[in-house]
Design an enzyme around this catalytic site. Structure first.
Site, mmCIF file in Angstrom:
data_model
loop_
_atom_site.group_PDB
_atom_site.id
_atom_site.type_symbol
_atom_site.label_atom_id
_atom_site.label_comp_id
_atom_site.label_asym_id
_atom_site.label_seq_id
_atom_site.Cartn_x
_atom_site.Cartn_y
_atom_site.Cartn_z
ATOM 1 N N HIS A 1 35.293 0.540 -20.502
ATOM 2 C CA HIS A 1 34.383 -0.186 -19.618
ATOM 3 C C HIS A 1 34.781 -0.017 -18.149
ATOM 4 O O HIS A 1 35.915 -0.281 -17.756
ATOM 5 C CB HIS A 1 34.410 -1.666 -20.005
ATOM 6 C CG HIS A 1 33.319 -2.491 -19.391
ATOM 7 N ND1 HIS A 1 31.990 -2.265 -19.664
ATOM 8 C CD2 HIS A 1 33.359 -3.544 -18.528
ATOM 9 C CE1 HIS A 1 31.264 -3.152 -18.999
ATOM 10 N NE2 HIS A 1 32.064 -3.928 -18.298
ATOM 11 N N GLU B 1 32.694 2.034 -25.394
ATOM 12 C CA GLU B 1 32.264 0.693 -24.966
ATOM 13 C C GLU B 1 31.310 0.044 -25.952
ATOM 14 O O GLU B 1 30.389 0.693 -26.450
ATOM 15 C CB GLU B 1 31.555 0.775 -23.614
ATOM 16 C CG GLU B 1 32.391 1.308 -22.485
ATOM 17 C CD GLU B 1 31.720 1.058 -21.143
ATOM 18 O OE1 GLU B 1 31.359 -0.110 -20.889
ATOM 19 O OE2 GLU B 1 31.558 2.010 -20.381
ATOM 20 N N SER C 1 28.794 -3.042 -14.667
ATOM 21 C CA SER C 1 28.787 -4.104 -15.657
ATOM 22 C C SER C 1 27.691 -5.129 -15.333
ATOM 23 O O SER C 1 26.523 -4.765 -15.219
ATOM 24 C CB SER C 1 30.173 -4.741 -15.739
ATOM 25 O OG SER C 1 30.309 -5.536 -16.889
#
Length: 309
Positions: free
Chosen positions: A272, A242, A144
């Site tokens: 995610h 996502e 991320s």
């Protein structure tokens, strides 16, 4: 996602945390809640260490070699996430690649806005080299925001004409803080948590009033082809559900067009950073095995493990 009960169970756990947050919930409480969500422990050893003034941890799976290193940058939108929340993921990565992992507790926003996180990461990178690790013995990894930070780190090193790591593993990487990718619309109904308004709010908290979301050191997707050409081999893993799907797909495509070696694995029905749920999702275990093989190949870690076992 009704055809994947395990994913639905994971989503319910994550939503229970997000759903408890209100406008007056403090950042400290959010961080504590997020750490509590990921509290599994394994048989990897954990050694706290300070690297160039930055708190870090060595995470070493049984049998992992210590003459190579995976430098890990955790996700959390630059505001939550920690070495505690990502300890299981780092342990799984150490086991899969057969190499110990150095988790980096870079400074977080809003107390410490850009470029604090990048400064900390670069400091730890140089600390590793000062302590005997050659760049070719180090891989970068992150998820991320941490995946984007890993790319920003490599772009910063390239800009200074400094040596780059052997490879980079990027899971659900946030490469575009302007949130301009088409998946912010096409995956909005499928992504149970990460919607564009929240993504943009995290970007504002990270950048403050003076930061520029189009700066390649903030949004690596904005890098020019010349900046991407010399990057090391990269593996990007991302879930098909996502909103940040485009962040990985577009970056990998742009890097390949510039001449870099970038492979993007899109995992059907996954959310995610699904790799954080190895107990619930067999896809998480499969993705980690793929990541481990990639890192072994580029760090040259496989041969010693096989001869010493």
């Amino acid at each position: 996602m009704s055809d994947h009960p395990a994913v639905e169970s994971v989503v319910a756990r994550v939503k229970a945390v997000y759903g408890s947050w209100r406008r007056d919930t403090t950042v400290a409480q959010m961080r504590a809640d997020w750490d509590h969500l990921f509290n599994a422990t394994g048989d990897a050893s954990v050694e706290p260490i300070e690297c160039a003034g930055v708190a870090c941890q060595w995470i070493t799976a049984p049998g992992a070699r210590t003459d190579k290193a995976i430098m890990y940058l955790h996700g959390g939108g630059f505001q939550v996430g920690s070495l505690a929340s990502h300890r299981e993921l780092m342990a799984e990565l150490s086991a899969a690649a057969g190499v110990r992992v150095l988790g980096v507790a870079y400074r977080l926003a809003p107390e410490h806005r850009y470029p604090a996180a990048l400064e900390d990461t670069l400091a730890v990178w140089h600390w590793l080299q000062a302590h005997g690790f050659r760049p070719r013995d180090i891989a970068l990894a992150g998820d991320s925001a941490g995946g984007g930070l890993a790319l920003s780190t490599m772009l910063a090193l390239q800009e200074k004409q400094q040596d780059l790591p052997a490879a980079a593993l990027l899971m659900s990487a946030w490469t575009d803080l302007t949130a301009s990718g088409e998946s912010y619309q096409t995956r909005a109904a499928q992504d149970p948590i990460h919607q564009r308004p929240m993504i943009l709010a995290m970007a504002r908290n990270y950048l403050g009033k003076t930061g520029d979301a189009t700066d390649p050191l903030v949004s690596p997707l904005m890098a020019a082809p010349a900046q991407l050409r010399g990057l090391p081999p990269m593996l990007l893993q991302v879930g098909d559900c996502e909103t940040v799907l485009s962040d990985s797909e577009a970056f990998a495509r742009k890097a390949r067009e510039a001449g870099a070696n970038a492979r993007c694995e899109v995992w059907p029905a996954m959310i995610h950073v699904f790799q954080q749920f190895p107990a619930e999702l067999h896809e998480a275990r499969q993705a980690m095995a793929s990541a481990g093989q990639f890192l072994e190949a580029h760090l040259g870690a496989a041969s010693k493990r096989k001869t010493s076992s």
